[in-house]
Design a protein around this motif. Structure first.
Motif, PDB file in Angstrom:
ATOM      1  N   LYS A  21     -21.291 -26.984  -5.437  1.00 49.52           N
ATOM      2  CA  LYS A  21     -19.901 -26.722  -5.822  1.00 49.52           C
ATOM      3  C   LYS A  21     -19.052 -26.378  -4.605  1.00 49.52           C
ATOM      4  CE  LYS A  21     -19.328 -24.265  -9.637  1.00 49.52           C
ATOM      5  NZ  LYS A  21     -19.563 -23.238 -10.680  1.00 49.52           N
ATOM      6  N   ILE A  22     -17.871 -26.987  -4.556  1.00 51.53           N
ATOM      7  CA  ILE A  22     -16.997 -26.839  -3.384  1.00 51.53           C
ATOM      8  C   ILE A  22     -16.567 -25.392  -3.190  1.00 51.53           C
ATOM      9  CG2 ILE A  22     -14.862 -27.391  -4.633  1.00 51.53           C
ATOM     10  CD1 ILE A  22     -14.026 -29.033  -2.159  1.00 51.53           C
ATOM     11  N   ASP A  23     -16.488 -24.606  -4.301  1.00 59.11           N
ATOM     12  CA  ASP A  23     -16.002 -23.226  -4.180  1.00 59.11           C
ATOM     13  C   ASP A  23     -17.120 -22.200  -4.057  1.00 59.11           C
ATOM     14  OD1 ASP A  23     -16.855 -23.615  -6.736  1.00 59.11           O
ATOM     15  OD2 ASP A  23     -15.011 -22.944  -7.714  1.00 59.11           O
ATOM     16  N   THR A  24     -18.356 -22.640  -3.865  1.00 54.44           N
ATOM     17  CA  THR A  24     -19.441 -21.674  -3.609  1.00 54.44           C
ATOM     18  C   THR A  24     -19.248 -21.082  -2.210  1.00 54.44           C
ATOM     19  OG1 THR A  24     -20.970 -22.779  -5.091  1.00 54.44           O
ATOM     20  CG2 THR A  24     -21.956 -21.449  -3.347  1.00 54.44           C
ATOM     21  N   SER A  25     -19.264 -19.741  -2.132  1.00 53.83           N
ATOM     22  CA  SER A  25     -18.992 -19.073  -0.851  1.00 53.83           C
ATOM     23  C   SER A  25     -20.149 -19.279   0.123  1.00 53.83           C
ATOM     24  CB  SER A  25     -18.783 -17.574  -1.066  1.00 53.83           C
ATOM     25  OG  SER A  25     -20.009 -16.980  -1.442  1.00 53.83           O
ATOM     26  N   ASP A  28     -23.030 -16.953  -0.875  1.00 58.31           N
ATOM     27  CA  ASP A  28     -23.813 -17.422  -2.022  1.00 58.31           C
ATOM     28  C   ASP A  28     -24.608 -18.677  -1.658  1.00 58.31           C
ATOM     29  OD1 ASP A  28     -22.821 -15.359  -3.470  1.00 58.31           O
ATOM     30  OD2 ASP A  28     -21.361 -16.551  -4.596  1.00 58.31           O
ATOM     31  N   ARG A 204     -21.692 -25.467   5.772  1.00 56.74           N
ATOM     32  CA  ARG A 204     -21.624 -24.623   4.576  1.00 56.74           C
ATOM     33  C   ARG A 204     -22.502 -23.378   4.722  1.00 56.74           C
ATOM     34  NH1 ARG A 204     -20.884 -27.227  -1.054  1.00 56.74           N
ATOM     35  NH2 ARG A 204     -20.250 -25.050  -1.267  1.00 56.74           N
TER      36      ARG A 204
END
Ligand code: PRP
Ligand code: URA
Length: 209
Positions: A21-25, A28, A204
């Motif tokens: 997911k693009i919004d996973t920090s 996380d 990431r």
């Protein structure tokens, strides 16, 4: 031909979906890469050799099966492979850790080596080469070439997401190497990125871009 194991465990599937997911920090992402690596490592170590060892319980002496000596090496492909090391070490804390530094040239996508340091007794060890992404396969193939050049014989490759093209190339180049993956994706795009993939694993993990 090396075998390919794709994990169908629900925890692995769930966490692998989460890291896409693009919004996973970054925090996380890093934690879940560690967790997935540990869950995968549990299965990938299934065939480690055991030996009979005499032990004493509070009740009596007995013989039990235990892992043979210090016979494992974990070799992350820098830099993204580093994210998978702690999860593996949680399972096999006495393993030695080697490093192979490679990056894909952004234009040609051909891997460029910048570092290689392995345990001196690598030839005796079961080696787990780890990298979250198997895209064209160029990095994994080159890393395994280096590791074999240093004498390694028993090599397993573990990654989180693999493209069909990467799996085929790695199997062709190193038919003796079994491949463990959390997810087999659809294809590569024109920049040799995996679709649907998760983007650039190193960026990431470390919050760079
Ligand atoms: C990524 C990834 C693999 C490689 C996969 O690393 O971690 O090592 O690309 O691509 P390939 O199968 O086409 O060779 P990258 O080169 O981006 O370096 P990094 O780990 O330093 O980010
Ligand atoms: N390297 C990555 O980090 N991701 C890809 O999709 C391909 C290569």
């Amino acid at each position: 031909m090396g075998k390919v194991y794709v994990f169908d465990h629900p925890l692995i599937q769930h966490k692998t979906a989460m890291i896409r997911k693009i919004d996973t920090s970054v925090k996380d992402f890093r934690e879940m890469v560690r967790e997935i690596s540990m869950l995968m490592g549990y299965e990938a170590t299934r065939n480690l050799p055991l030996e009979e060892v005499e032990i004493e319980t509070p009740m009596c002496k007995t013989t039990m099966k235990m892992l043979q000596g210090e016979d494992i090496a974990i070799v992350p492909i820098l830099r993204a492979g580093l994210g998978m090391v702690d999860g593996m070490l949680a399972l096999v804390p006495n393993a030695k850790v080697g490093h192979v530094g490679l990056y894909r040239d952004p234009e040609t996508h051909i891997p460029v080596e910048y570092y290689c340091k392995l345990p001196t007794d690598i030839a005796k060890r079961q080696v787990f080469v780890v990298d979250p992404m198997l895209a064209t396969g160029g990095s994994a193939i080159a890393a395994i070439d280096f590791i074999k050049d240093k004498g390694a014989k028993n090599i397993i490759f573990m990654c989180l997401i693999a493209s069909p093209e990467g799996i085929e190339a790695l199997q062709k180049a190193h038919p003796d190497v079994d491949i463990f993956i959390a997810a087999k994706d659809e294809k590569l795009n024109e920049n040799a990125y995996i679709l649907p993939g998760l983007g650039d694993a190193g960026d990431r993990l470390y919050g760079t871009k």
